[in-house]
Motif scaffolding. Sequence first.
Motif, PDB file in Angstrom:
ATOM      1  N   THR A  78      -9.467  -3.140   0.256  1.00 38.17           N
ATOM      2  CA  THR A  78      -8.201  -2.867  -0.547  1.00 38.17           C
ATOM      3  C   THR A  78      -7.432  -1.649   0.876  1.00 38.17           C
ATOM      4  OG1 THR A  78      -8.922  -1.909  -2.391  1.00 38.17           O
ATOM      5  CG2 THR A  78      -7.245  -0.987  -1.064  1.00 38.17           C
TER       6      THR A  78
ATOM      7  N   ASP B 291      -4.615  -0.769   1.951  1.00 42.45           N
ATOM      8  CA  ASP B 291      -3.491   0.476   1.896  1.00 42.45           C
ATOM      9  C   ASP B 291      -2.517   0.724   2.546  1.00 42.45           C
ATOM     10  OD1 ASP B 291      -1.027   3.190   0.976  1.00 42.45           O
ATOM     11  OD2 ASP B 291      -3.351   4.455   0.612  1.00 42.45           O
TER      12      ASP B 291
ATOM     13  N   SER C 271       1.229   2.404   2.025  1.00 40.88           N
ATOM     14  CA  SER C 271       1.757   2.963   1.331  1.00 40.88           C
ATOM     15  C   SER C 271       2.378   3.711   2.488  1.00 40.88           C
ATOM     16  CB  SER C 271       1.225   4.087   0.182  1.00 40.88           C
ATOM     17  OG  SER C 271      -0.048   4.861   0.670  1.00 40.88           O
TER      18      SER C 271
ATOM     19  N   THR D 140      -6.411  -6.765  -2.531  1.00 39.16           N
ATOM     20  CA  THR D 140      -5.728  -6.147  -2.752  1.00 39.16           C
ATOM     21  C   THR D 140      -4.763  -5.367  -2.203  1.00 39.16           C
ATOM     22  OG1 THR D 140      -7.201  -5.637  -5.083  1.00 39.16           O
ATOM     23  CG2 THR D 140      -5.121  -4.275  -4.616  1.00 39.16           C
TER      24      THR D 140
ATOM     25  N   ARG E 287      -2.227  -2.148  -1.770  1.00 38.03           N
ATOM     26  CA  ARG E 287      -1.243  -1.139  -2.358  1.00 38.03           C
ATOM     27  C   ARG E 287      -0.195  -0.291  -1.951  1.00 38.03           C
ATOM     28  NH1 ARG E 287      -6.409   2.173  -3.694  1.00 38.03           N
ATOM     29  NH2 ARG E 287      -6.505   0.084  -5.056  1.00 38.03           N
TER      30      ARG E 287
ATOM     31  N   GLU F 222      -0.794  -4.030  -5.427  1.00 34.66           N
ATOM     32  CA  GLU F 222      -0.272  -3.249  -6.499  1.00 34.66           C
ATOM     33  C   GLU F 222       0.701  -2.224  -6.330  1.00 34.66           C
ATOM     34  OE1 GLU F 222      -4.182  -0.885  -6.914  1.00 34.66           O
ATOM     35  OE2 GLU F 222      -4.714  -2.661  -7.782  1.00 34.66           O
ATOM     36  N   HIS F 223       1.811  -1.331  -7.047  1.00 34.56           N
ATOM     37  CA  HIS F 223       2.841  -0.537  -6.621  1.00 34.56           C
ATOM     38  C   HIS F 223       1.900   0.747  -6.902  1.00 34.56           C
ATOM     39  CE1 HIS F 223       5.286  -3.844  -5.102  1.00 34.56           C
ATOM     40  NE2 HIS F 223       5.182  -4.808  -6.851  1.00 34.56           N
TER      41      HIS F 223
END
Length: 113
Positions: A57, A59, A61, A88, A90, A112-113
């Motif tokens: 993942t 991340d 963000s 993924t 994110r 993914e949002h």
Amino acid sequence: MTVDPRRPTPTTEPVRIAEADARHAVLVFSGSLDAPALRVLEELLLDHRLREPTVWTLDMSHLDHIDLACAYALLRTVTRVPEPVAVTVRGARGTVHRTLRHAGMDTVASFEH
């Protein structure tokens, strides 16, 4: 080992391994990933903790910017590992998502949002 990604970290590095076990790894990105950060990114991607997990993942963000060289470094890593890695991404902001897409990450990662 679980780390709360919302909690501030003491590091100023643009990317860190927040979690890694035999199956899953979480990389957390922040700030700006550009030419000066490329070496840090490439070294982190060679970290022994990322050899076993087959699920990553990313991340993003808290990532404000990624340049194409760093996006290509990510792509090279996930496409050259001996075992296939499910990736993924994110929370990537629009500009970050576009740069990753231009590098071809959308062919090997889900977003993914």
